[in-house]
Scaffold this motif. Sequence first.
Motif, PDB file in Angstrom:
ATOM      1  N   GLN A  84       0.849  -1.196   0.000  1.00 52.16           N
ATOM      2  CA  GLN A  84       0.000   0.000   0.000  1.00 52.16           C
ATOM      3  C   GLN A  84       0.887   1.250   0.000  1.00 52.16           C
ATOM      4  OE1 GLN A  84      -2.865   0.182   3.166  1.00 52.16           O
ATOM      5  NE2 GLN A  84      -3.574   2.212   2.585  1.00 52.16           N
ATOM      6  N   TYR A  85       1.961   1.238   0.795  1.00 53.13           N
ATOM      7  CA  TYR A  85       2.915   2.350   0.786  1.00 53.13           C
ATOM      8  C   TYR A  85       3.501   2.509  -0.618  1.00 53.13           C
ATOM      9  CZ  TYR A  85       7.106   5.095   1.606  1.00 53.13           C
ATOM     10  OH  TYR A  85       8.073   6.063   1.524  1.00 53.13           O
ATOM     11  N   GLY A  86       3.921   1.386  -1.225  1.00 52.80           N
ATOM     12  CA  GLY A  86       4.500   1.431  -2.560  1.00 52.80           C
ATOM     13  C   GLY A  86       3.538   2.002  -3.591  1.00 52.80           C
ATOM     14  N   ARG A  87       2.267   1.602  -3.520  1.00 58.13           N
ATOM     15  CA  ARG A  87       1.258   2.145  -4.446  1.00 58.13           C
ATOM     16  C   ARG A  87       1.116   3.651  -4.287  1.00 58.13           C
ATOM     17  NH1 ARG A  87      -1.381  -2.790  -3.574  1.00 58.13           N
ATOM     18  NH2 ARG A  87      -2.486  -2.023  -1.776  1.00 58.13           N
ATOM     19  N   GLU A  88       1.044   4.114  -3.030  1.00 57.05           N
ATOM     20  CA  GLU A  88       0.903   5.555  -2.791  1.00 57.05           C
ATOM     21  C   GLU A  88       2.161   6.311  -3.231  1.00 57.05           C
ATOM     22  OE1 GLU A  88      -1.907   7.106  -1.986  1.00 57.05           O
ATOM     23  OE2 GLU A  88      -2.818   5.116  -2.057  1.00 57.05           O
ATOM     24  N   PHE A  89       3.321   5.726  -2.962  1.00 52.26           N
ATOM     25  CA  PHE A  89       4.577   6.338  -3.388  1.00 52.26           C
ATOM     26  C   PHE A  89       4.602   6.468  -4.915  1.00 52.26           C
ATOM     27  CE2 PHE A  89       8.893   5.943  -4.994  1.00 52.26           C
ATOM     28  CZ  PHE A  89       9.543   6.960  -4.306  1.00 52.26           C
ATOM     29  N   LEU A  90       4.250   5.393  -5.629  1.00 52.41           N
ATOM     30  CA  LEU A  90       4.250   5.422  -7.093  1.00 52.41           C
ATOM     31  C   LEU A  90       3.178   6.343  -7.653  1.00 52.41           C
ATOM     32  CD1 LEU A  90       5.075   1.720  -7.961  1.00 52.41           C
ATOM     33  CD2 LEU A  90       6.571   3.732  -8.139  1.00 52.41           C
ATOM     34  N   ARG A  91       2.051   6.464  -6.945  1.00 49.26           N
ATOM     35  CA  ARG A  91       1.021   7.424  -7.369  1.00 49.26           C
ATOM     36  C   ARG A  91       1.619   8.833  -7.393  1.00 49.26           C
ATOM     37  NH1 ARG A  91      -3.459   6.159  -4.242  1.00 49.26           N
ATOM     38  NH2 ARG A  91      -4.126   4.818  -5.921  1.00 49.26           N
ATOM     39  N   HIS A  92       2.409   9.151  -6.371  1.00 45.32           N
ATOM     40  CA  HIS A  92       3.069  10.463  -6.341  1.00 45.32           C
ATOM     41  C   HIS A  92       4.077  10.591  -7.485  1.00 45.32           C
ATOM     42  CE1 HIS A  92       5.136  14.032  -5.025  1.00 45.32           C
ATOM     43  NE2 HIS A  92       6.259  13.357  -5.139  1.00 45.32           N
ATOM     44  N   VAL A  93       4.931   9.581  -7.660  1.00 47.91           N
ATOM     45  CA  VAL A  93       5.944   9.622  -8.716  1.00 47.91           C
ATOM     46  C   VAL A  93       5.281   9.778 -10.081  1.00 47.91           C
ATOM     47  CG1 VAL A  93       7.723   8.256  -9.905  1.00 47.91           C
ATOM     48  CG2 VAL A  93       7.688   8.362  -7.410  1.00 47.91           C
ATOM     49  N   ASN A  94       4.211   9.037 -10.324  1.00 49.15           N
ATOM     50  CA  ASN A  94       3.520   9.106 -11.613  1.00 49.15           C
ATOM     51  C   ASN A  94       2.829  10.442 -11.857  1.00 49.15           C
ATOM     52  OD1 ASN A  94       4.282   6.550 -12.512  1.00 49.15           O
ATOM     53  ND2 ASN A  94       2.583   5.576 -11.433  1.00 49.15           N
ATOM     54  N   SER A  95       2.604  11.220 -10.800  1.00 48.24           N
ATOM     55  CA  SER A  95       1.967  12.525 -10.959  1.00 48.24           C
ATOM     56  C   SER A  95       2.968  13.606 -11.378  1.00 48.24           C
ATOM     57  CB  SER A  95       1.284  12.947  -9.650  1.00 48.24           C
ATOM     58  OG  SER A  95       2.257  13.336  -8.681  1.00 48.24           O
ATOM     59  N   LEU A  96       4.253  13.287 -11.323  1.00 52.63           N
ATOM     60  CA  LEU A  96       5.286  14.275 -11.648  1.00 52.63           C
ATOM     61  C   LEU A  96       5.537  14.347 -13.151  1.00 52.63           C
ATOM     62  CD1 LEU A  96       7.884  13.297  -8.901  1.00 52.63           C
ATOM     63  CD2 LEU A  96       6.384  15.303  -8.894  1.00 52.63           C
TER      64      LEU A  96
END
Length: 161
Positions: A84-96
């Motif tokens: 779940q942490y990884g998904r949220e982290f990648l959601r942020h990265v993908n928003s950049l």
Amino acid sequence: GEMPEEEEMRMFFLLAGRLLYMHNDKLPKAVKVGQWACEAALWTLWPFHGTMRARADSSILLVNAIKFQRITCQFMSRDANPLQYGREFLRHVNSLPKSELTDLAHQELDHDVLSYQVFGGSVTQQRDDSEGLAHGRRSSRVVSSVMQWGGKVSRFSGVAE
């Protein structure tokens, strides 16, 4: 950027010394003790977006992404799910925007709040732990936990040209 082989995917923590990171080999940035690079390698295939060089003798903790994933998946629970942490982290990265992708931690992402949302606990305690590490007072609990996830301490010598 350069894509490491899958078995060579690692996250890096600077334990001692000084490093210089060049984003897209253009913008130099000093990396200080307690900072890390390539966290995204724990969660996805991650090409390097820059170059890091030692400015002085340095100790770096390397976390092997495959070992990290294998071990963390063994200890998932409803209350502590690293995916779940990884998904949220990648959601942020993908928003950049692509031009802003970097190997260093993103200033806009509050890792303490994200960790609290996913794992619970006290944000104040997490901030105290991370500040202790950032100021060179290594938290043995943090280092021990990372070492259990396939971490290895390496020493690097050299000065960037």
